[in-house]
Every structure is written in structure tokens, then in C-alpha cells.
Scaffold this motif. Structure first.
Motif, PDB file in Angstrom:
ATOM      1  N   GLY A   1     -13.969  -8.966  -0.230  1.00  0.00           N
ATOM      2  CA  GLY A   1     -14.232  -7.969   0.811  1.00  0.00           C
ATOM      3  C   GLY A   1     -13.042  -7.747   1.732  1.00  0.00           C
ATOM      4  O   GLY A   1     -12.885  -6.659   2.278  1.00  0.00           O
ATOM      5  N   VAL A   2     -12.201  -8.762   1.891  1.00  0.00           N
ATOM      6  CA  VAL A   2     -11.015  -8.529   2.730  1.00  0.00           C
ATOM      7  C   VAL A   2      -9.779  -8.154   1.917  1.00  0.00           C
ATOM      8  O   VAL A   2      -8.837  -7.586   2.462  1.00  0.00           O
ATOM      9  CB  VAL A   2     -10.664  -9.711   3.682  1.00  0.00           C
ATOM     10  CG1 VAL A   2     -11.830 -10.044   4.591  1.00  0.00           C
ATOM     11  CG2 VAL A   2     -10.204 -10.913   2.922  1.00  0.00           C
ATOM     12  N   THR A   3      -9.765  -8.457   0.631  1.00  0.00           N
ATOM     13  CA  THR A   3      -8.591  -8.044  -0.160  1.00  0.00           C
ATOM     14  C   THR A   3      -8.742  -6.582  -0.620  1.00  0.00           C
ATOM     15  O   THR A   3      -7.766  -5.840  -0.682  1.00  0.00           O
ATOM     16  CB  THR A   3      -8.338  -8.954  -1.388  1.00  0.00           C
ATOM     17  OG1 THR A   3      -9.547  -9.149  -2.096  1.00  0.00           O
ATOM     18  CG2 THR A   3      -7.778 -10.281  -0.959  1.00  0.00           C
ATOM     19  N   ASP A   4      -9.975  -6.193  -0.904  1.00  0.00           N
ATOM     20  CA  ASP A   4     -10.235  -4.835  -1.386  1.00  0.00           C
ATOM     21  C   ASP A   4      -9.674  -3.726  -0.473  1.00  0.00           C
ATOM     22  O   ASP A   4      -9.021  -2.800  -0.961  1.00  0.00           O
ATOM     23  CB  ASP A   4     -11.745  -4.658  -1.538  1.00  0.00           C
ATOM     24  CG  ASP A   4     -12.095  -3.973  -2.823  1.00  0.00           C
ATOM     25  OD1 ASP A   4     -12.056  -4.625  -3.869  1.00  0.00           O
ATOM     26  OD2 ASP A   4     -12.367  -2.757  -2.771  1.00  0.00           O
ATOM     27  N   PRO A   5      -9.928  -3.791   0.841  1.00  0.00           N
ATOM     28  CA  PRO A   5      -9.476  -2.685   1.695  1.00  0.00           C
ATOM     29  C   PRO A   5      -7.959  -2.494   1.674  1.00  0.00           C
ATOM     30  O   PRO A   5      -7.474  -1.396   1.943  1.00  0.00           O
ATOM     31  CB  PRO A   5      -9.927  -3.102   3.106  1.00  0.00           C
ATOM     32  CG  PRO A   5     -10.966  -4.134   2.904  1.00  0.00           C
ATOM     33  CD  PRO A   5     -10.687  -4.798   1.603  1.00  0.00           C
TER      34      PRO A   5
ATOM     35  N   LEU B   1      -9.986   2.694  -5.657  1.00  0.00           N
ATOM     36  CA  LEU B   1     -11.077   2.090  -6.434  1.00  0.00           C
ATOM     37  C   LEU B   1     -10.566   0.865  -7.200  1.00  0.00           C
ATOM     38  O   LEU B   1      -9.515   0.915  -7.831  1.00  0.00           O
ATOM     39  CB  LEU B   1     -11.583   3.151  -7.410  1.00  0.00           C
ATOM     40  CG  LEU B   1     -12.654   2.762  -8.411  1.00  0.00           C
ATOM     41  CD1 LEU B   1     -13.937   2.360  -7.712  1.00  0.00           C
ATOM     42  CD2 LEU B   1     -12.926   3.942  -9.350  1.00  0.00           C
ATOM     43  N   VAL B   2     -11.326  -0.248  -7.144  1.00  0.00           N
ATOM     44  CA  VAL B   2     -10.921  -1.465  -7.871  1.00  0.00           C
ATOM     45  C   VAL B   2     -12.023  -1.852  -8.858  1.00  0.00           C
ATOM     46  O   VAL B   2     -13.166  -2.064  -8.454  1.00  0.00           O
ATOM     47  CB  VAL B   2     -10.686  -2.657  -6.911  1.00  0.00           C
ATOM     48  CG1 VAL B   2     -10.230  -3.890  -7.693  1.00  0.00           C
ATOM     49  CG2 VAL B   2      -9.673  -2.298  -5.839  1.00  0.00           C
TER      50      VAL B   2
ATOM     51  N   PRO C   1     -13.645 -15.498   5.362  1.00  0.00           N
ATOM     52  CA  PRO C   1     -12.709 -14.763   6.212  1.00  0.00           C
ATOM     53  C   PRO C   1     -13.353 -13.558   6.887  1.00  0.00           C
ATOM     54  O   PRO C   1     -14.323 -13.003   6.370  1.00  0.00           O
ATOM     55  CB  PRO C   1     -11.649 -14.292   5.215  1.00  0.00           C
ATOM     56  CG  PRO C   1     -12.384 -14.169   3.926  1.00  0.00           C
ATOM     57  CD  PRO C   1     -13.430 -15.228   3.930  1.00  0.00           C
ATOM     58  N   GLU C   2     -12.796 -13.171   8.008  1.00  0.00           N
ATOM     59  CA  GLU C   2     -13.234 -11.954   8.703  1.00  0.00           C
ATOM     60  C   GLU C   2     -12.066 -10.977   8.667  1.00  0.00           C
ATOM     61  O   GLU C   2     -10.941 -11.367   8.994  1.00  0.00           O
ATOM     62  CB  GLU C   2     -13.472 -12.283  10.167  1.00  0.00           C
ATOM     63  CG  GLU C   2     -14.916 -12.409  10.567  1.00  0.00           C
ATOM     64  CD  GLU C   2     -14.964 -12.867  12.015  1.00  0.00           C
ATOM     65  OE1 GLU C   2     -14.567 -12.063  12.897  1.00  0.00           O
ATOM     66  OE2 GLU C   2     -15.340 -14.025  12.234  1.00  0.00           O
ATOM     67  N   LEU C   3     -12.350  -9.739   8.329  1.00  0.00           N
ATOM     68  CA  LEU C   3     -11.266  -8.777   8.122  1.00  0.00           C
ATOM     69  C   LEU C   3     -10.372  -8.631   9.359  1.00  0.00           C
ATOM     70  O   LEU C   3      -9.146  -8.649   9.243  1.00  0.00           O
ATOM     71  CB  LEU C   3     -11.841  -7.418   7.697  1.00  0.00           C
ATOM     72  CG  LEU C   3     -10.806  -6.355   7.329  1.00  0.00           C
ATOM     73  CD1 LEU C   3      -9.873  -6.838   6.211  1.00  0.00           C
ATOM     74  CD2 LEU C   3     -11.480  -5.056   6.901  1.00  0.00           C
ATOM     75  N   SER C   4     -10.964  -8.534  10.539  1.00  0.00           N
ATOM     76  CA  SER C   4     -10.138  -8.304  11.730  1.00  0.00           C
ATOM     77  C   SER C   4      -9.194  -9.489  11.964  1.00  0.00           C
ATOM     78  O   SER C   4      -8.027  -9.324  12.310  1.00  0.00           O
ATOM     79  CB  SER C   4     -11.026  -8.084  12.962  1.00  0.00           C
ATOM     80  OG  SER C   4     -11.874  -9.203  13.113  1.00  0.00           O
ATOM     81  N   ARG C   5      -9.690 -10.689  11.710  1.00  0.00           N
ATOM     82  CA  ARG C   5      -8.895 -11.902  11.889  1.00  0.00           C
ATOM     83  C   ARG C   5      -7.742 -11.929  10.862  1.00  0.00           C
ATOM     84  O   ARG C   5      -6.611 -12.296  11.167  1.00  0.00           O
ATOM     85  CB  ARG C   5      -9.865 -13.074  11.692  1.00  0.00           C
ATOM     86  CG  ARG C   5      -9.432 -14.414  12.070  1.00  0.00           C
ATOM     87  CD  ARG C   5      -9.198 -14.578  13.567  1.00  0.00           C
ATOM     88  NE  ARG C   5      -8.446 -15.811  13.760  1.00  0.00           N
ATOM     89  CZ  ARG C   5      -7.133 -15.931  13.601  1.00  0.00           C
ATOM     90  NH1 ARG C   5      -6.394 -14.888  13.314  1.00  0.00           N
ATOM     91  NH2 ARG C   5      -6.544 -17.095  13.749  1.00  0.00           N
ATOM     92  N   VAL C   6      -8.075 -11.510   9.648  1.00  0.00           N
ATOM     93  CA  VAL C   6      -7.075 -11.489   8.568  1.00  0.00           C
ATOM     94  C   VAL C   6      -5.959 -10.486   8.904  1.00  0.00           C
ATOM     95  O   VAL C   6      -4.770 -10.776   8.752  1.00  0.00           O
ATOM     96  CB  VAL C   6      -7.746 -11.111   7.216  1.00  0.00           C
ATOM     97  CG1 VAL C   6      -6.717 -10.861   6.140  1.00  0.00           C
ATOM     98  CG2 VAL C   6      -8.715 -12.206   6.782  1.00  0.00           C
ATOM     99  N   ILE C   7      -6.376  -9.338   9.393  1.00  0.00           N
ATOM    100  CA  ILE C   7      -5.377  -8.308   9.711  1.00  0.00           C
ATOM    101  C   ILE C   7      -4.490  -8.770  10.877  1.00  0.00           C
ATOM    102  O   ILE C   7      -3.269  -8.591  10.858  1.00  0.00           O
ATOM    103  CB  ILE C   7      -6.069  -6.951  10.008  1.00  0.00           C
ATOM    104  CG1 ILE C   7      -6.663  -6.406   8.692  1.00  0.00           C
ATOM    105  CG2 ILE C   7      -5.088  -5.937  10.596  1.00  0.00           C
ATOM    106  CD1 ILE C   7      -7.496  -5.159   8.828  1.00  0.00           C
ATOM    107  N   ALA C   8      -5.080  -9.435  11.846  1.00  0.00           N
ATOM    108  CA  ALA C   8      -4.289  -9.946  12.973  1.00  0.00           C
ATOM    109  C   ALA C   8      -3.246 -10.940  12.470  1.00  0.00           C
ATOM    110  O   ALA C   8      -2.071 -10.926  12.878  1.00  0.00           O
ATOM    111  CB  ALA C   8      -5.210 -10.609  13.998  1.00  0.00           C
TER     112      ALA C   8
END
Ligand code: ATP
Ligand code: MG
Length: 394
Positions: free
Chosen positions: A304-308, A313-314, A359-366
Motif C-alpha cells: 500500500g505504500v510502495t504502490d503510490p 497500474l501495477v 508502515p504509514e504512508l505519510s510517515r514513509v514520505i516524510a
């Protein structure tokens, strides 16, 4: 004696595609794939594609095996062509049929008479042909009218007669290219070649991108991946492979981000770069060999965090498969033995001791922002190496 090959496709495969587009793509692919064996006339008639050698052919087995690997062909049948008289037919039956029946215990002979002027009727032709086979095989096989293990058929057509045994299963699926183009993230492992095969089977033209991490990964590891691509091309057609070095990106991640995020961030970077190559090559999707829960980076939350990062399309055709099921396919397509050769992959360089599993997406992006990857990604993209004609013939 002249041998021809009859390829049939399942009518069901035509759903959603028009027939002439499907047949056109299939004829083109057949011509391309068998060209190395000689020249052939490849033509379509009555939902069958006839493959006829234009010279005498001493590699019938090879052509037959090649046809069985072409997606879009449901069954393949090899047939001997003879003159339309019983002497010629019987002579051909005696030499051509016994090898086709080896290992079978029972058979039945069948005749079809499209040309009604032929002097014998179908049951008489079948009886003579059956007798000739029993003679030629000297007791190694018997006749069963109701439950034969094999059927030998003689067809009397307008110009010639044809002798053939049962059709065998082909590769199935859809002709390559009828479902668009997709970019496979190809590692040296077992799963990604299988994922590429499965999408090619559904008609996708597959290209590949491989990430290396020289000197942490070796040239031998890269050779192994190119060998996998070469093996895959047996089914998938020629695979263009591009290699991108992520060494500097990995070093930057190692030096700037929290260790537990390292793998996720590397995977996001791989997805971004793969999508960039995909768009440049006119692909509409990415393909990975991920399988749910196989490793920490293949949980739903991790994907879910690598896909974005891909913004595209994956496809993950192995997602619901057990390792054993994936291995069965890898063996069938002949990639397994190469996949298990013990070379390192860039994903195993600097692997964290405790990767983040929720993981949480916002945390990963930060965390990703700390690494400031974009200039390094541009550079990696610019320096990409392409392996194509030098490795594989088109
Ligand atoms: P595989 O058997 O395909 O290597 P895996 O079970 O080892 O898969 P990962 O290493 O987590 O799993 O990789 C998951 C997917 O990410 C792979 O199936 C592949 O699509 C992609 N991938 C991993 N490493 C690379 C690489 N070095 N280059 C390109 N794609 C990669
Ligand atoms: Mg792997």
C-alpha cells in the motif's frame, strides 16, 4: 513425405477481441517464431491456422515444440500430407504413425472424406488404416473402438489426403501484443519471471527493468537476470531488458533514513524508476512478482505504500499463489534452475534488521524527503543500460 501443422485456438479466447485482429496477431507471431527453421506458408482457414513448410523439413519436432509455446494456440496437431490414393496413404501411415503412438496401449482409426468422389467410403478407409498400423507396430498396440488412448485420423480433402494423431495442448492464452505492453520488474528470483510469463500469456507484450547495485551486486548476478530474460523469451517473445544501477540511491538511503524504512524506500524508488521507464516505452502497467505475505515488504500495508510511488497500474499475478505453485510454473517454463543460482540481489544489500511491517504512508514520505533522491534518480535513469539485440534476436 511432407508434414504440416494445424494450430487451433479456443473460441472462448476470442471474447473481447475481434477475430481477425486475433488471427492476424497470431499468424504474425507464428511466422516470427518459426522463421529460424526455414520458410513456411502460414495461412488461416476455418478457425485453424495451417503451417506448411515450403521445403523439406528435418526439424519437425522442433517446429512442433515451438508452436506449443506460442500464446493464443489452444491445440497443435501435426499431420502428414500424402497423395490421394490408398497405396500412398498406407505407406505414409506405416512410417509416420508408429512414433506418434509410442507409449500408447490402444488406438482407433478414423476417416473423414470431404471429397465424396474418393472411391472408398470412410469405414473402409479406417479399416485399412487400422490394419496397417497394427501390422507396422507388431503387437505393441491394440484397437479400442470405445475408449482408445489415441485416435489416428485420415482426412481426404480436395487436393491431398492428411494423416494425423490427436492434437495436443498448446500454450493457451492470447497472442502476444493483443493486450498492450507492460513493464516487468525482473529480479534474479523465482517469482518475477513467472509473473512476466503470466501476463504475456494473457496477451501482454512484456519488457523488463532490472535494478542492480554494483559493486554490492556482481556482474554474474546481472548475467543471471539476462539469462532469465533469454529463457523467458521462449514463451514471451524477445524481452528488452534495461538495467538501472541503484547503488548511489542505496548508499544515500543508508546514510540518511531510519534503518527500518530502508527497504520500503528502496522499493518505492524502484517503482518510481520502473514507471518512468514504462512510460518512456509506451507501457500501460507495471508487473511485479510479489506474493501476499511472502516477506515483510509484501504485506498489504507495505504494498500500500510502495504502490503510490508508481503512479501507474501495477499487476501482481503471483499475489494469491503459494510458493509451490509459483515453482511449478517456473519449472514448466524452464526458469527455475537459473533462478535458484545463488547470486545476491540489490534488495538484500543493506537489509534492515527490523523492517517496518505496519508502515504509514505519510510517515514513509516524510522519511523519504530526508534522502532527497530526485537528482540521484534522474542520474540513474540517464545512465540506464539496455540489453536487446546484442543478447536476443528479434
Ligand atoms: P523474486 O523471486 O521475483 O525475486 P522475491 O520473493 O525475492 O521475488 P522481493 O525481492 O521482495 O521478492 O521482490 C519482489 C518483487 O520486486 C520481485 O518479484 C520483482 O518484481 C521486484 N524486484 C525485486 N528486486 C528487483 C530487482 N533487483 N530488479 C527489478 N525488480 C526487482
Ligand atoms: Mg528477489
Amino acid at each position: 513425405m511432407k508434414e504440416i501443422f494445424l494450430c487451433k485456438y479456443g473460441e472462448l479466447a476470442l471474447k473481447g477481441l475481434n477475430k481477425s485482429q486475433f488471427e492476424g496477431a497470431l499468424v504474425k507471431e507464428i511466422k516470427r517464431r518459426i522463421a529460424r527453421f526455414g520458410s513456411f506458408d502460414v495461412r488461416r482457414a476455418q478457425s485453424t491456422i495451417y503451417v506448411e513448410p515450403l521445403q523439406s523439413l528435418d526439424c519437425g519436432d522442433e517446429v512442433f515444440d515451438e508452436l506449443r509455446k506460442i500464446f493464443g494456440i489452444a491445440t497443435v496437431c501435426r499431420a502428414a500430407e500424402t497423395e490421394k490414393n490408398m497405396d500412398s496413404i498406407i505407406e505414409v501411415v506405416k512410417s509416420y504413425v508408429p512414433p506418434l503412438l509410442s507409449g500408447k496401449r490402444t488406438f482407433r482409426a478414423n476417416a473423414k472424406r470431404a471429397d465424396k468422389r474418393f472411391p472408398l467410403k470412410s469405414p473402409e478407409i479406417a479399416a485399412q488404416v487400422g490394419g496397417a498400423i497394427l501390422d507396422a507396430m507388431k503387437g505393441k498396440i491394440g484397437v479400442s473402438m470405445d475408449f482408445p488412448e489415441a485416435t489416428v485420423t485420415v482426412e481426404i480433402r480436395e487436393e491431398h489426403a492428411y494423416v494425423h494423431a490427436d492434437a495436443v495442448r498448446g500454450a493457451g492464452g492470447m497472442p502476444i501484443g493483443t493486450a498492450g505492453k507492460a513493464m516487468l520488474l525482473l529480479s534474479g528470483g523465482i517469482d518475477s519471471p513467472v509473473a512476466g510469463y503470466m501476463m504475456a500469456k494473457r496477451g501482454a507484450k512484456v519488457e523488463a527493468v532490472h535494478f542492480e547495485s554494483f559493486p554490492y551486486t556482481s556482474d554474474a548476478a546481472k548475467e543471471k537476470v539476462l539469462e532469465l530474460a533469454r529463457l523467458m523469451s521462449d514463451y514471451c517473445g524477445t524481452l528488452r531488458v534495461c538495467c538501472i544501477s541503484v547503488t548511489e540511491i542505496q548508499e544515500r538511503l543508508r546514510d540518511t533514513v531510519q534503518e527500518e524504512y530502508f527497504t520500503l524506500l528502496l522499493r518505492r524508488c524502484m517503482m518510481r524508476l520502473a514507471a518512468r521507464v514504462a512510460k518512456a516505452r509506451g507501457c500501460d502497467a507495471l508487473i511485479t512478482g510479489e506474493s501476499l505475505g511472502q516477506v515483510a515488504s509484501q504485506t498489504m500495508l507495505a504494498m500500500g505504500v510502495t504502490d503510490p510511488a508508481a503512479d501507474m497500474l501495477v499487476f501482481r499475478p503471483c499475489i494469491g499463489m503459494d510458493k509451490e505453485e509459483i515453482i511449478d510454473i517456473a519449472r514448466k517454463i524452464n526458469t527455475f534452475e537459473t533462478s535458484i543460482l545463488p547470486y545476491e540481489d540489490c534488495c538484500t544489500v543493506f537489509t534492515p534488521r527490523h523492517p517496518k511491517t505496519r508502515p504509514e504512508l505519510s510517515r514513509v514520505i516524510a522519511e523519504e524527503e530526508k534522502a532527497q533522491l530526485s537528482a540521484l534518480e534522474d542520474e540513474a535513469f540517464e545512465k540506464m543500460e539496455v540489453f536487446y539485440k546484442s543478447y536476443f534476436e528479434d
